[in-house]
Design a protein around this motif. Structure first.
Motif, PDB file in Angstrom:
ATOM      1  N   SER A   1       0.727  -0.965   0.054  1.00 53.27           N
ATOM      2  CA  SER A   1      -0.201   0.025   0.007  1.00 53.27           C
ATOM      3  C   SER A   1       0.771   1.182  -0.175  1.00 53.27           C
ATOM      4  O   SER A   1       0.379   2.423  -0.269  1.00 53.27           O
ATOM      5  N   MET A   2       2.199   1.056   0.411  1.00 54.69           N
ATOM      6  CA  MET A   2       2.934   2.425   0.300  1.00 54.69           C
ATOM      7  C   MET A   2       3.629   2.540  -0.676  1.00 54.69           C
ATOM      8  O   MET A   2       4.373   3.555  -1.004  1.00 54.69           O
ATOM      9  N   SER A   3       3.457   1.642  -2.001  1.00 54.53           N
ATOM     10  CA  SER A   3       4.029   2.013  -3.022  1.00 54.53           C
ATOM     11  C   SER A   3       3.671   3.330  -3.944  1.00 54.53           C
ATOM     12  O   SER A   3       4.273   3.859  -4.761  1.00 54.53           O
ATOM     13  N   VAL A   4       2.585   3.779  -3.677  1.00 61.55           N
ATOM     14  CA  VAL A   4       2.094   4.956  -4.337  1.00 61.55           C
ATOM     15  C   VAL A   4       2.835   6.116  -3.971  1.00 61.55           C
ATOM     16  O   VAL A   4       3.396   7.287  -4.645  1.00 61.55           O
ATOM     17  N   PHE A   5       3.642   6.060  -2.519  1.00 63.28           N
ATOM     18  CA  PHE A   5       4.366   7.195  -2.269  1.00 63.28           C
ATOM     19  C   PHE A   5       5.886   6.972  -2.900  1.00 63.28           C
ATOM     20  O   PHE A   5       6.498   8.091  -3.077  1.00 63.28           O
ATOM     21  N   ASP A   6       6.209   5.746  -3.095  1.00 61.35           N
ATOM     22  CA  ASP A   6       7.422   5.548  -3.790  1.00 61.35           C
ATOM     23  C   ASP A   6       7.422   6.250  -5.147  1.00 61.35           C
ATOM     24  O   ASP A   6       8.490   6.773  -5.640  1.00 61.35           O
ATOM     25  N   LEU A   7       6.200   6.197  -5.759  1.00 61.69           N
ATOM     26  CA  LEU A   7       6.130   6.566  -7.095  1.00 61.69           C
ATOM     27  C   LEU A   7       5.986   7.911  -7.081  1.00 61.69           C
ATOM     28  O   LEU A   7       6.587   8.762  -7.935  1.00 61.69           O
ATOM     29  N   TYR A   8       5.433   8.941  -5.868  1.00 64.36           N
ATOM     30  CA  TYR A   8       5.566  10.357  -5.742  1.00 64.36           C
ATOM     31  C   TYR A   8       6.970  10.568  -5.617  1.00 64.36           C
ATOM     32  O   TYR A   8       7.405  11.447  -6.372  1.00 64.36           O
ATOM     33  N   PHE A   9       7.649  10.020  -4.705  1.00 64.33           N
ATOM     34  CA  PHE A   9       9.099  10.348  -4.652  1.00 64.33           C
ATOM     35  C   PHE A   9      10.114  10.162  -5.748  1.00 64.33           C
ATOM     36  O   PHE A   9      11.016  11.181  -5.710  1.00 64.33           O
ATOM     37  N   SER A  10       9.669   9.095  -6.659  1.00 70.88           N
ATOM     38  CA  SER A  10      10.539   8.849  -7.740  1.00 70.88           C
ATOM     39  C   SER A  10      10.410  10.137  -8.724  1.00 70.88           C
ATOM     40  O   SER A  10      11.262  10.021  -9.650  1.00 70.88           O
ATOM     41  N   ARG A  11       9.301  10.849  -8.794  1.00 72.96           N
ATOM     42  CA  ARG A  11       9.244  12.053  -9.640  1.00 72.96           C
ATOM     43  C   ARG A  11      10.380  12.960  -9.567  1.00 72.96           C
ATOM     44  O   ARG A  11      11.002  13.638 -10.531  1.00 72.96           O
ATOM     45  N   CYS A  12      10.900  12.974  -8.259  1.00 80.48           N
ATOM     46  CA  CYS A  12      12.044  14.127  -8.176  1.00 80.48           C
ATOM     47  C   CYS A  12      13.417  13.830  -9.064  1.00 80.48           C
ATOM     48  O   CYS A  12      13.981  14.556  -9.340  1.00 80.48           O
ATOM     49  N   ARG A  13      13.403  12.219  -8.984  1.00 82.74           N
ATOM     50  CA  ARG A  13      14.714  11.871  -9.678  1.00 82.74           C
ATOM     51  C   ARG A  13      14.510  12.379 -11.173  1.00 82.74           C
ATOM     52  O   ARG A  13      15.336  12.662 -11.885  1.00 82.74           O
ATOM     53  N   SER A  14      13.325  12.048 -11.607  1.00 79.71           N
ATOM     54  CA  SER A  14      12.858  12.539 -13.016  1.00 79.71           C
ATOM     55  C   SER A  14      12.970  13.996 -13.259  1.00 79.71           C
ATOM     56  O   SER A  14      13.547  14.345 -14.379  1.00 79.71           O
ATOM     57  N   LEU A  15      12.726  14.954 -12.313  1.00 79.87           N
ATOM     58  CA  LEU A  15      12.977  16.323 -12.299  1.00 79.87           C
ATOM     59  C   LEU A  15      14.374  16.424 -12.497  1.00 79.87           C
ATOM     60  O   LEU A  15      14.677  17.428 -13.566  1.00 79.87           O
ATOM     61  N   PHE A  16      15.259  15.937 -11.900  1.00 76.48           N
ATOM     62  CA  PHE A  16      16.642  16.323 -11.671  1.00 76.48           C
ATOM     63  C   PHE A  16      17.541  15.682 -13.039  1.00 76.48           C
ATOM     64  O   PHE A  16      18.418  16.125 -13.406  1.00 76.48           O
ATOM     65  N   ASN A  17      16.761  14.760 -13.644  1.00 72.39           N
ATOM     66  CA  ASN A  17      17.488  14.125 -14.783  1.00 72.39           C
ATOM     67  C   ASN A  17      17.057  14.937 -16.123  1.00 72.39           C
ATOM     68  O   ASN A  17      17.872  14.886 -17.098  1.00 72.39           O
ATOM     69  N   ASP A  18      16.247  15.991 -15.921  1.00 70.16           N
ATOM     70  CA  ASP A  18      15.942  16.893 -16.925  1.00 70.16           C
ATOM     71  C   ASP A  18      16.819  17.996 -16.913  1.00 70.16           C
ATOM     72  O   ASP A  18      16.666  18.980 -16.273  1.00 70.16           O
ATOM     73  N   LYS A  19      18.032  17.749 -17.169  1.00 68.27           N
ATOM     74  CA  LYS A  19      19.200  18.636 -17.260  1.00 68.27           C
ATOM     75  C   LYS A  19      18.769  20.489 -17.720  1.00 68.27           C
ATOM     76  O   LYS A  19      19.324  21.407 -17.180  1.00 68.27           O
ATOM     77  N   LYS A  20      17.889  20.266 -18.792  1.00 65.88           N
ATOM     78  CA  LYS A  20      17.677  21.664 -19.241  1.00 65.88           C
ATOM     79  C   LYS A  20      16.772  22.370 -18.436  1.00 65.88           C
ATOM     80  O   LYS A  20      16.958  23.653 -18.022  1.00 65.88           O
ATOM     81  N   LEU A  21      16.024  21.777 -17.788  1.00 65.30           N
ATOM     82  CA  LEU A  21      15.044  22.147 -16.599  1.00 65.30           C
ATOM     83  C   LEU A  21      15.840  22.764 -15.552  1.00 65.30           C
ATOM     84  O   LEU A  21      15.470  23.583 -14.768  1.00 65.30           O
ATOM     85  N   VAL A  22      16.853  21.798 -14.969  1.00 68.80           N
ATOM     86  CA  VAL A  22      17.499  22.419 -13.895  1.00 68.80           C
ATOM     87  C   VAL A  22      18.080  23.491 -14.190  1.00 68.80           C
ATOM     88  O   VAL A  22      18.505  24.429 -13.267  1.00 68.80           O
ATOM     89  N   GLU A  23      18.851  23.516 -15.191  1.00 74.54           N
ATOM     90  CA  GLU A  23      19.525  24.723 -15.670  1.00 74.54           C
ATOM     91  C   GLU A  23      18.783  25.829 -15.729  1.00 74.54           C
ATOM     92  O   GLU A  23      19.186  27.026 -15.269  1.00 74.54           O
ATOM     93  N   TYR A  24      17.622  25.782 -16.096  1.00 69.21           N
ATOM     94  CA  TYR A  24      16.672  26.951 -16.344  1.00 69.21           C
ATOM     95  C   TYR A  24      16.198  27.483 -14.750  1.00 69.21           C
ATOM     96  O   TYR A  24      16.416  28.643 -14.594  1.00 69.21           O
TER      97      TYR A  24
END
Length: 293
Positions: free
Chosen positions: A113-136
């Motif tokens: 039942s906790m897997s949904v929060f792991d899914l939420y947390f994983s989004r942050c890795r996706s955010l920082f994988n977007d180098k163009k967005l991080v630079e912006y």
């Protein structure tokens, strides 16, 4: 060391920020959480825009409500999951917890039942994988990060860019937020969030409150494990929950001290009332009927 009177100025600063004509418009980076959390946060975001502040909202490309009909700048990043994945994990979570009264953290520790929060947390890795967005984000010179602390990503973003963080919440699991900002919370008088006790606890309730606090110390590291691993990866240093939550500059406390039990608060905790989803409509007129014979 800052002057002793400085913390007392924080409420005044917030009032000035929200008052038109009395403060220079600021530039805020908004890192929201999906679902009902966004409904309440959006009201404040829209009000800030009306006051002349510039806001940039960072959202994933897969969500329930984020990115819909927004009249402000939105930056999206790609995630590794689909909307079907999000719905599937949330259904599992809701099916477990709608059937269980939260008087123990044992049901919450069920990993499925906790897997949904792991899914939420994983989004942050996706955010920082977007180098163009991080630079912006790095080049945009934001004044602060406006965030929902239930998802750790806003706290990670604030720490990564060394920006002040403005937290919008009633609280988080395990009371990490209160403890990190060093807010006094004696267990004999301040009940834990999920128990539903008042400040006038019986002896039996105080004992249960202490036991629940011990359960939190067993459960919480497991709950935040994925989020803290991602935070350590992004920040390139071992990170604890206290490291993230202690970065809070201002806490907009989404409750009303008139309706809530009395408890200690810190100078940077600002009561803003119990904003909940949609603004209520005026009550309809009630006519007085005469029953006289």
């Amino acid at each position: 060391m800052a002057p002793a009177a400085l913390p007392g100025l924080l409420p005044l600063c917030v009032c000035l920020l929200l008052t038109p004509g009395l403060a220079q418009a600021g530039k805020l980076l908004v890192v929201p959480m999906d679902g009902s959390h966004w409904f309440t946060m959006r009201l404040v975001v829209e009000k800030l825009i009306q006051k002349g502040h510039e806001l940039v909202v960072v959202v994933p490309d897969v969500s329930w409500h984020l990115g819909q009909s927004m009249n402000f700048t939105v930056k999206t990043y790609k995630t590794s999951h689909t909307l079907e994945d999000l719905n599937h994990h949330f259904i599992i979570f809701s099916n477990v917890h709608w059937k269980t009264r939260m008087h123990s953290l044992v049901p919450l520790s069920w990993r499925s039942s906790m897997s949904v929060f792991d899914l939420y947390f994983s989004r942050c890795r996706s955010l920082f994988n977007d180098k163009k967005l991080v630079e912006y984000l790095k080049e945009s010179s934001f004044d602060a990060v406006f965030l929902d602390p239930f998802d750790l990503c806003g706290l990670i973003v604030a720490k990564y860019f060394s920006l002040p963080s403005v937290v919008f919440s009633r609280g988080v699991f395990c009371h990490y937020l209160e403890e990190a900002v060093q807010c006094p919370a004696p267990l004999s008088y301040v009940p834990r969030m999920l128990l539903g006790y008042s400040d006038a606890m019986t002896f039996k309730e105080r004992v249960r409150n202490h036991i629940f606090h011990l359960e939190e110390h067993l459960f919480c590291p497991n709950f935040y494990k994925t989020g803290l691993e991602i935070a350590s990866e992004i920040l390139q240093t071992p990170v604890t929950a206290y490291d993230l939550f202690s970065h809070t500059s201002i806490w907009l406390l989404r409750t009303d001290f008139v309706l809530d039990y009395p408890r200690p608060v810190m100078p940077n905790m600002i009561f803003i009332g119990g904003i909940n989803c949609k603004q209520g409509k005026p009550l309809p007129e009630v006519r007085c009927l005469s029953f006289s014979s």
